[in-house]
Design an enzyme around this catalytic site. Structure first.
Site, mmCIF file in Angstrom:
data_model
loop_
_atom_site.group_PDB
_atom_site.id
_atom_site.type_symbol
_atom_site.label_atom_id
_atom_site.label_comp_id
_atom_site.label_asym_id
_atom_site.label_seq_id
_atom_site.Cartn_x
_atom_site.Cartn_y
_atom_site.Cartn_z
ATOM 1 C CB VAL A 11 58.993 -75.732 43.624
ATOM 2 C CG1 VAL A 11 60.155 -74.963 43.027
ATOM 3 C CG2 VAL A 11 57.796 -74.812 43.796
ATOM 4 C CB THR A 86 60.551 -72.076 53.147
ATOM 5 O OG1 THR A 86 59.733 -71.724 52.016
ATOM 6 C CG2 THR A 86 61.975 -72.281 52.688
ATOM 7 C CG PHE A 152 57.346 -65.669 40.190
ATOM 8 C CD1 PHE A 152 57.005 -64.865 41.267
ATOM 9 C CD2 PHE A 152 58.611 -65.548 39.650
ATOM 10 C CE1 PHE A 152 57.902 -63.942 41.782
ATOM 11 C CE2 PHE A 152 59.523 -64.632 40.167
ATOM 12 C CZ PHE A 152 59.170 -63.823 41.232
ATOM 13 C CE LYS A 207 57.047 -67.040 45.448
ATOM 14 N NZ LYS A 207 56.205 -67.419 44.361
ATOM 15 C CG LEU A 253 40.551 -57.898 40.385
ATOM 16 C CD1 LEU A 253 40.196 -56.763 39.428
ATOM 17 C CD2 LEU A 253 40.557 -57.347 41.835
ATOM 18 C CB ALA A 255 34.561 -62.163 45.131
ATOM 19 N N GLY A 256 35.797 -64.897 46.407
ATOM 20 C CA GLY A 256 35.583 -66.288 46.793
ATOM 21 C C GLY A 256 35.634 -66.472 48.298
ATOM 22 C CB CYS A 263 52.475 -70.008 47.910
ATOM 23 S SG CYS A 263 53.583 -71.242 47.250
ATOM 24 C CE LYS A 324 45.458 -73.107 41.344
ATOM 25 N NZ LYS A 324 46.623 -72.330 40.899
HETATM 26 P P1 NAD Z 1 57.057 -79.665 48.973
HETATM 27 O O1 NAD Z 1 56.777 -79.809 50.404
HETATM 28 O O2 NAD Z 1 56.083 -80.133 47.951
HETATM 29 O O3 NAD Z 1 58.456 -80.404 48.629
HETATM 30 C C1 NAD Z 1 59.635 -80.239 49.356
HETATM 31 C C2 NAD Z 1 60.460 -81.518 49.185
HETATM 32 O O4 NAD Z 1 61.758 -81.323 49.751
HETATM 33 C C3 NAD Z 1 59.864 -82.726 49.917
HETATM 34 O O5 NAD Z 1 59.650 -83.785 48.988
HETATM 35 C C4 NAD Z 1 60.920 -83.100 50.961
HETATM 36 O O6 NAD Z 1 61.032 -84.487 51.184
HETATM 37 C C5 NAD Z 1 62.179 -82.544 50.313
HETATM 38 N N1 NAD Z 1 63.286 -82.308 51.249
HETATM 39 C C6 NAD Z 1 63.268 -81.672 52.455
HETATM 40 N N2 NAD Z 1 64.496 -81.658 52.998
HETATM 41 C C7 NAD Z 1 65.326 -82.290 52.133
HETATM 42 C C8 NAD Z 1 66.717 -82.597 52.130
HETATM 43 N N3 NAD Z 1 67.512 -82.264 53.162
HETATM 44 N N4 NAD Z 1 67.225 -83.266 51.093
HETATM 45 C C9 NAD Z 1 66.443 -83.651 50.061
HETATM 46 N N5 NAD Z 1 65.115 -83.380 49.988
HETATM 47 C C10 NAD Z 1 64.568 -82.709 51.020
HETATM 48 O O7 NAD Z 1 57.373 -78.130 48.755
HETATM 49 P P2 NAD Z 1 57.031 -77.210 47.480
HETATM 50 O O8 NAD Z 1 55.588 -76.904 47.453
HETATM 51 O O9 NAD Z 1 57.689 -77.774 46.282
HETATM 52 O O10 NAD Z 1 57.777 -75.875 47.895
HETATM 53 C C11 NAD Z 1 59.171 -75.764 47.880
HETATM 54 C C12 NAD Z 1 59.544 -74.302 47.974
HETATM 55 O O11 NAD Z 1 59.097 -73.612 46.794
HETATM 56 C C13 NAD Z 1 58.912 -73.560 49.162
HETATM 57 O O12 NAD Z 1 59.826 -72.606 49.633
HETATM 58 C C14 NAD Z 1 57.718 -72.884 48.541
HETATM 59 O O13 NAD Z 1 57.347 -71.723 49.242
HETATM 60 C C15 NAD Z 1 58.252 -72.526 47.170
HETATM 61 N N6 NAD Z 1 57.206 -72.377 46.141
HETATM 62 C C16 NAD Z 1 56.178 -73.283 46.078
HETATM 63 C C17 NAD Z 1 55.220 -73.143 45.068
HETATM 64 C C18 NAD Z 1 54.071 -74.110 44.958
HETATM 65 O O14 NAD Z 1 53.158 -73.845 44.192
HETATM 66 N N7 NAD Z 1 54.050 -75.218 45.661
HETATM 67 C C19 NAD Z 1 55.323 -72.108 44.136
HETATM 68 C C20 NAD Z 1 56.403 -71.229 44.226
HETATM 69 C C21 NAD Z 1 57.343 -71.371 45.233
HETATM 70 C C1 UDX Z 2 50.433 -68.828 44.137
HETATM 71 C C2 UDX Z 2 50.988 -67.761 43.192
HETATM 72 O O1 UDX Z 2 49.986 -67.389 42.242
HETATM 73 C C3 UDX Z 2 52.224 -68.271 42.473
HETATM 74 O O2 UDX Z 2 52.793 -67.233 41.670
HETATM 75 C C4 UDX Z 2 53.224 -68.716 43.529
HETATM 76 O O3 UDX Z 2 54.389 -69.202 42.891
HETATM 77 C C5 UDX Z 2 52.630 -69.751 44.456
HETATM 78 O O4 UDX Z 2 51.429 -69.233 45.046
HETATM 79 P P1 UDX Z 2 48.991 -71.060 43.869
HETATM 80 O O5 UDX Z 2 48.969 -71.037 45.357
HETATM 81 O O6 UDX Z 2 49.347 -72.305 43.164
HETATM 82 O O7 UDX Z 2 50.017 -69.940 43.339
HETATM 83 O O8 UDX Z 2 47.549 -70.650 43.331
HETATM 84 P P2 UDX Z 2 46.791 -69.291 42.902
HETATM 85 O O9 UDX Z 2 46.190 -69.520 41.577
HETATM 86 O O10 UDX Z 2 47.630 -68.094 43.063
HETATM 87 O O11 UDX Z 2 45.599 -69.256 43.979
HETATM 88 C C6 UDX Z 2 45.852 -69.099 45.362
HETATM 89 C C7 UDX Z 2 44.561 -68.974 46.113
HETATM 90 O O12 UDX Z 2 43.895 -67.756 45.795
HETATM 91 C C8 UDX Z 2 43.558 -70.095 45.816
HETATM 92 O O13 UDX Z 2 42.925 -70.484 47.018
HETATM 93 C C9 UDX Z 2 42.572 -69.449 44.866
HETATM 94 O O14 UDX Z 2 41.292 -70.021 44.904
HETATM 95 C C10 UDX Z 2 42.554 -68.031 45.415
HETATM 96 N N1 UDX Z 2 42.162 -67.043 44.393
HETATM 97 C C11 UDX Z 2 42.952 -66.801 43.305
HETATM 98 C C12 UDX Z 2 40.969 -66.337 44.550
HETATM 99 O O15 UDX Z 2 40.234 -66.550 45.538
HETATM 100 N N2 UDX Z 2 40.634 -65.393 43.621
HETATM 101 C C13 UDX Z 2 41.409 -65.120 42.536
HETATM 102 O O16 UDX Z 2 41.041 -64.242 41.742
HETATM 103 C C14 UDX Z 2 42.608 -65.846 42.369
#
Ligand code: NAD
Ligand code: UDX
Length: 448
Positions: A11, A86, A152, A207, A253, A255-256, A263, A324
């Site tokens: 993110v 988190t 998101f 969220k 929707l 199925a899988g 997340c 995915k």
């Molecule tokens: P991630 O694990 O990919 O990255 C987190 C990064 O933060 C790591 O590189 C880590 O080294 C760094 N970090 C930790 N503590 C630190 C500190 N004190 N100073 C500097 N860097 C530090 O995590 P992510 O997937 O990017 O998720 C981050 C947040 O966003 C989570 O709360 C997650 O739920 C949320 N989120 C993730 C997604 C997604 O698709 N991955 C989508 C929406 C929201």
């Molecule tokens: C999700 C949320 O969509 C996104 O808004 C949020 O910020 C982070 O979490 P992501 O985890 O990247 O995103 O992928 P997503 O496309 O939502 O799929 C999540 C899981 O659901 C995957 O394992 C996917 O295969 C599954 N899925 C999704 C299904 O099985 N069926 C579907 O119709 C859609």
């Protein structure tokens, strides 16, 4: 605007590069020296379509830089985004806020002048209040407004989602943060993305509610798929039949094998815990979590049944490991439980994934073998299981696969193939919530 992003993970990196692409001056901070060194060499630590080019363009234009030093970047910033992980807290499933709070303390010491501190990480209701309290306690001189701005984006479509969001949610407690956040996202007004201002606690809950609702929608269709298998109905037509109702909508929707990823699994669990803490139970979400957990192992049983009830000594080729397509992320991927379930029953697994095999090697049992292509995974296999619907698995040469397999069994956990075409090649075929005699399947698929 000058912006600092703390946490250069999925993110943080996507947020940083997209904000730089909008013209802002962005520094991405991460405590992981190797990650920052790699980024400074132009190497991208994650597989996300389009990300490498965007990083290169914006770093080259001088709008995007990477560092492990938080202090200077925060002191020079008008806006600081917290984008650290988190994860589920070991033992109880609550969101682990250790990283968020550690960053809040560091930021408190480093801010200089009025600064908007934005929590982009997904955090439980009330975390913004706690971040504000930590900053005030650590540095009573700090002049900050703490804002919630949940993200998101989906992996695999992260840049498009960030640049063309359905909405931007901003939770504020102080009016002076509004104009700053409007300025951050001003370039998105051109895309007509609605920006929605709410209270901070409301934004935090939006969220979790969004993710839980989507997880519930997937789980619902997965249960309907089971019912379709029991009754002779076809889940893809049911999904289409209900999805054409605008009140329901056709997305999510499919199925899988159950949802996975970084997340949905952790956020649904965290919402259950938030509900318990506030004595306002989230029963539908509790049930969703339980059903999805069971489903992954049930998929292993489905494969075993397709192999005649016994996989001991048999070789199972697995296509797709990531949770995915279009990501190398293996977090909570259904493949992990399915493969473990097959190996527990004595199967030998040969797996292939276009991008996820490096991460998979760290997570899967060491006895798993890896192939260099779908065709290699099929050699001498007693069955082939399609777990992740990567594009390259959508039009495999079934004749070629059959020739190299020991027995022609295909278990398609993403409903990629049509019964008639698989049957034409002489495969025994199992999929999700469909039957060989389903009429109109191809019509429904073509319309999707
Ligand atoms: P991630 O694990 O990919 O990255 C987190 C990064 O933060 C790591 O590189 C880590 O080294 C760094 N970090 C930790 N503590 C630190 C500190 N004190 N100073 C500097 N860097 C530090 O995590 P992510 O997937 O990017 O998720 C981050 C947040 O966003 C989570 O709360 C997650 O739920 C949320 N989120 C993730 C997604 C997604 O698709 N991955 C989508 C929406 C929201
Ligand atoms: C999700 C949320 O969509 C996104 O808004 C949020 O910020 C982070 O979490 P992501 O985890 O990247 O995103 O992928 P997503 O496309 O939502 O799929 C999540 C899981 O659901 C995957 O394992 C996917 O295969 C599954 N899925 C999704 C299904 O099985 N069926 C579907 O119709 C859609």
């Amino acid at each position: 605007m000058k912006i600092a992003i703390i946490g250069a993970g999925y993110v943080g990196l996507v947020t940083g590069v997209c904000l730089a692409d909008f013209g802002h001056d962005v520094v991405c901070i991460d405590k992981d020296q190797c990650r920052i060194d790699a980024l400074n060499r132009g190497e991208i630590p994650i597989y996300e379509p389009g990300l490498a080019d965007l990083v290169k363009a914006n770093a080259g234009a001088g709008r995007l830089s990477f560092s492990v030093e938080l202090r200077d970047a925060v002191a020079g910033a008008e806006v600081v985004f917290i984008a650290v992980g988190t994860p589920s807290r070991r033992g109880d499933g609550h969101a682990d806020l250790t990283y968020v709070f550690a960053v809040a303390r560091e930021v408190a010491d480093a801010v200089d002048g009025f600064t908007v501190v934005v929590t982009k990480s997904t955090v439980p209701v009330g975390t913004g209040d706690e971040v504000a309290r930590i900053i005030a306690n650590t540095n009573p001189e700090a002049d900050v407004a703490v804002v919630s701005n949940p993200e998101f984006l989906r992996e695999g479509a992260a840049i498009e989602d960030f640049k063309r969001p359905d909405r931007i949610v901003v939770g504020i407690e102080e009016e002076r943060a509004r104009s700053v956040m409007n300025e951050v996202y001003r370039p998105l007004y051109l895309n007509q993305a609605p920006i929605m201002f709410t209270g901070r606690r409301t934004a935090e809950l939006i969220k979790y509610a969004a993710n839980a609702f989507l997880a519930m929608k997937i789980t619902f269709i997965n249960e309907v798929a089971d019912l379709c298998e029991a009754t002779g109905a076809d889940v893809q037509q049911v999904a289409r039949g209900i999805g054409l109702d605008n009140r329901i909508g056709s997305k999510f929707l499919h199925a899988g094998p159950g949802y996975g990823g970084s997340c949905f699994p952790k956020d649904t669990l965290a919402l259950v815990k938030i509900g318990q803490d506030f004595e306002s139970p989230m029963r539908l979400v509790e049930t969703t979590v339980a059903i999805n957990d069971q489903r992954k192992r049930a998929m292993a049983r489905k494969v075993i049944a397709s192999c005649g009830g016994d996989v001991r000594g048999k070789t199972i080729g697995v296509l797709g490991l990531t949770f995915k397509p279009n990501t190398d992320d293996m977090r909570e991927a259904p493949s992990i439980d399915i493969i473990q379930g097959l190996m527990d029953k004595g199967a030998h697994v040969v797996a292939y994934d276009p991008q996820g095999m490096d991460s998979a090697r760290e997570l899967l049992p060491k006895e798993v073998d890896y192939a260099d292509s779908a065709y290699e995974a099929a050699i001498d296999a007693d069955a082939l299981v399609l777990i992740t619907e990567w594009n390259e698995f959508r039009s495999l040469d079934l004749g070629r696969l059959k020739l190299s397999m020991k027995s022609a069994v295909l278990v398609d956990l993403r409903n990629v193939y049509r019964y008639d075409e698989v049957a034409r090649h002489g495969f025994a075929y199992a999929s999700i919530g469909r039957h060989g005699d389903s009429r109109g399947t191809s019509e429904a698929q073509a319309a999707e």
